[in-house]
Design an enzyme around this catalytic site. Structure first.
Site, mmCIF file in Angstrom:
data_model
loop_
_atom_site.group_PDB
_atom_site.id
_atom_site.type_symbol
_atom_site.label_atom_id
_atom_site.label_comp_id
_atom_site.label_asym_id
_atom_site.label_seq_id
_atom_site.Cartn_x
_atom_site.Cartn_y
_atom_site.Cartn_z
ATOM 1 N N ASP A 343 2.905 0.612 7.695
ATOM 2 C CA ASP A 343 3.303 -0.789 7.603
ATOM 3 C C ASP A 343 2.613 -1.596 8.703
ATOM 4 O OD1 ASP A 343 5.201 -2.923 6.613
ATOM 5 O OD2 ASP A 343 5.863 -2.789 8.706
ATOM 6 N N GLU A 379 -1.495 -0.674 5.465
ATOM 7 C CA GLU A 379 -1.271 -2.062 5.060
ATOM 8 C C GLU A 379 -2.119 -2.879 6.036
ATOM 9 O OE1 GLU A 379 2.371 -5.172 4.152
ATOM 10 O OE2 GLU A 379 2.521 -3.888 5.909
#
Length: 705
Positions: A343, A379
């Site tokens: 993330d 990401e």
């Protein structure tokens, strides 16, 4: 109680069959107390007297799995200089393998008074915080082995443990919403029927249910609020959170592996749940604030935040890097997971305040003999300056291709000048990844994910509808590149419904025929809706869970998704290991004839046709006999030939098929406008492709029937 010196490594609580070794790092502590708690949270404190290189440790004979514990750190409370030690707060072990309980909204968790933040609050937090648990590390893995699917053969299914299973009618009620539910045969069979090779689980590291959300009657559903980087989230266990969650998680992985499905974890190493300077003191903040967090140079009371969550971990700290690497290795070696999706990975690259693709974090990953061998997905953005890094990560890494998402959405809603970018995206995005020596597997292709509209909502809403989140519609992305096709939200208009269904199928089919690695967000194969809410991070309810009571519309969509993913599985032309040899900005067309691009006239696309603002229709020829790469056993790959007609125009378009040098007879295998279409066509024949649809034709070459 006997107290032996113990060892400084490994960090955490390590049970060896006879007793438990406890070790915790703090470079600022004056003294450290290990606190053992019973089921009623009555506390026994043990001072740790052994210290090696800032690691405080002891071995306690007889301490068994299930023992609850925490720490109290005595040291400086000096926020101006970055120190926030507070022995009134019972702290979680950063290396805890299991965690019991959840935080409350109590003021005792904070080192200041709510009514006067300048006043110290020394109320004890024991009754209101989370507690570490000693686990039994032993588990019978039997013959478990990682499926180890090659990337180009991978189909990823992003899902949520609770959302996937909470309403599944075949999962027993006591197992719904749990790791055991995720490993239920009915759930696994659904994945196998789709052809899924890997599940990407939204955060399962222990996370905090934010007191702020609790006070509003909401909860942290997504879980991007980690506090325990080694502990499976305890709310997803069916059998109690006294360490049983570890065994249950392992059993889930073992069951998925047995059915040839990999497990990828969505991990959040960029920040913790302790938030900004007004956040609670739960673990890292009270142990060694300045060693764990990136602080503002000019004012160390505040945190340098590139995540939008209040803090960022200090990636230049060797102790932070050790924590992350130890955590990653633990999940691979002890929990048997097959990869990670990071993330806000740009934050991990910020060794200092810039994004540096050669930062210490990536160096550690690349030289690690364990972590470097699993699937690594970034990401590739954060909210800091220069944080959008699609295409900027080094070899070994794949990326969520945000440009693929945006371009495919634009193309199918009819945006002008989107065809050249569309060609680059579906041919593997060589323009983004080839320059760094990467392969098509670098591109994780997705149209929707947990963050944003579902695929059904993408074709049903022009605007987000996030009123349920209680933020006045201010939350969530406003630029969704969505289109409601004539009416906002639910409708009975058959024309609107038919067009929405066709567009939904267009997205699924585009994913299936694109080079790279397709990722489907859970429920998109079923037409799941969130009623226009594109930010359900706080909606732990039926708005976010999959409803398995399917309408005929949804059943038909599921059958279509099965068919189109099976087509990808069966044909290597859609899942190449290497890029086409041609120019990336022209979809890879070259003299090798691996892929050729035609206008609807049946002629090769000209420069002028590529550059036409209004161009919304194209036809590609995929040469099954020109795959310039061997299979896994070194044999040349020979596949059927395919023609794919893309028509994003608002009207039907006539396409003329190429001459017989490309194939004599073509058979329809997918028509997003007509499930029953199996029409055969002669070479050079003119066929009508329905507005906003995809037509996929196949032809075996001579000797390849």
């Amino acid at each position: 109680m006997q107290i032996w010196p113990g060892e400084p490594y490994p960090l955490g609580a390590t049970y060896d069959g006879s007793g438990t070794n406890f070790a915790i790092f703090s470079s600022v502590a004056d003294s450290v107390e290990l606190c053992l708690l019973d089921e009623d949270r009555n506390e026994q404190r043990i001072e740790l007297t052994e210290v090696d290189a800032h690691v405080w440790h002891a071995y306690l004979p007889g301490i068994q799995p299930g023992q609850r514990y925490g720490y109290r750190i005595h040291g400086p409370y000096d926020p101006a200089n970055g120190h926030r030690c507070d022995p009134s707060k019972l702290l979680l072990d950063p290396y805890a393998k299991a965690i019991d309980g959840q935080v409350t909204t109590s003021e005792s968790l904070y080192s200041y008074k709510f009514e006067n933040p300048e006043e110290r609050n020394e109320a004890d937090s024991t009754r209101d915080t989370m507690i570490s648990v000693v686990i039994n590390p032993y588990f019978d893995w039997g013959h478990d082995r990682p499926p180890n699917h090659e990337y180009h053969n991978t189909i990823i299914y992003e899902t949520h443990v609770k959302g996937m299973t909470q309403m599944h009618p075949e999962v027993p009620e006591q197992l719904q919403g749990t790791y055991a539910g995720m490993s239920h045969p009915a759930v696994i069979q659904h994945l196998k029927d789709l052809g899924i090779t890997a599940v990407e689980l939204m955060p399962v590291h222990q996370f905090v249910n934010d007191p702020y959300l609790q006070s509003k009657g909401l909860s942290n559903y997504w879980g991007y609020n980690t506090i325990g980087f080694f502990a499976p989230h305890n709310a997803y266990t069916a059998y109690g959170n006294n360490g049983n969650q570890v065994q249950e998680f392992k059993q889930m992985v073992k069951a998925l592996h047995a059915e040839d499905i990999e497990v990828i974890l969505d991990v959040v190493y960029n920040h913790t749940a302790e938030g900004n300077h007004m956040g609670p003191t739960l673990s890292f903040r009270g142990i060694d604030n300045a060693a764990y967090y990136r602080l503002v140079d000019e004012d160390k009371r505040h945190y340098f935040d590139t995540t939008g969550t209040g803090n960022s971990l200090l990636m230049s700290s060797p102790h932070v890097l050790q924590l992350i690497m130890d955590s990653l290795r633990y999940w691979v070696t002890e929990m048997h997971v097959d990869g990670f999706r990071f993330d806000l990975a740009s934050t991990l690259a910020r060794q200092f305040h810039e994004v540096d693709r050669l930062s210490a974090f990536f160096d550690l990953i690349h030289q690690d003999p364990i972590v470097s061998q699993v699937k690594l997905i970034a990401e590739p953005w954060d909210v800091g300056v220069g944080g959008y890094q699609v295409g900027g990560f080094p070899p070994l890494w794949s990326e969520w291709n945000g440009k693929y998402r945006d371009t495919v959405r634009d193309f199918w809603r009819g945006e002008y000048s989107s065809l050249p970018a569309f060609a680059s995206r579906i041919s593997g995005s060589a323009d983004l990844y080839e320059h760094s020596g990467r392969l098509p597997m670098a591109s994780i292709n997705f149209v929707t994910a947990h963050d944003g509209f579902t695929m059904r909502d993408l074709v049903s809403y022009n605007e987000k509808h996030n009123e349920a989140n209680g933020e006045g519609g201010a939350d969530g992305e406003s630029n969704n590149r969505s289109w409601n096709h004539g009416e906002e939200g639910p409708t009975d208009n058959p024309e609107v419904l038919a067009l929405r269904l066709r567009q939904h199928r267009n997205f699924l089919a585009t994913l299936a025929v694109s080079q790279g690695v397709p990722m489907i967000s859970h429920g998109d194969e079923l037409g799941r809706t969130q009623q226009g809410n594109n930010n359900t991070y706080c909606q732990d309810n039926e708005l976010s869970w999959i409803n398995w009571d399917l309408s005929e519309y949804q059943k038909d969509l599921l059958k279509f998704c099965d068919r189109v993913l099976q087509l990808r599985h069966d044909h290597a032309v859609f899942r190449r290991r290497r890029f086409y040899k041609g120019l990336a900005e022209r979809g890879g067309e070259s003299d090798l004839g691996e892929i050729e691009w035609f206008s609807p006239t049946g002629q090769h696309m000209t420069d002028q046709e590529w550059e036409q603002d209004w161009a919304r229709s194209t036809m590609i020829f995929l040469n099954g006999n020109a795959i310039q790469e061997p299979d896994e056993r070194g044999r040349p790959i020979i596949d059927d030939d395919f023609i794919v007609c893309f028509n994003a125009a608002p009207e039907d378009v006539d396409f003329k098929l190429p001459d017989d040098t490309y194939g004599s007879l073509w058979t329809t295998v997918i028509n997003t406008a007509d499930d029953e279409d199996e029409t055969k066509y002669e070479h050079s024949e003119t066929i009508t492709v329905t507005s906003r649809s995809i037509l996929i034709l196949t032809s075996p070459r001579e000797g390849n029937e």
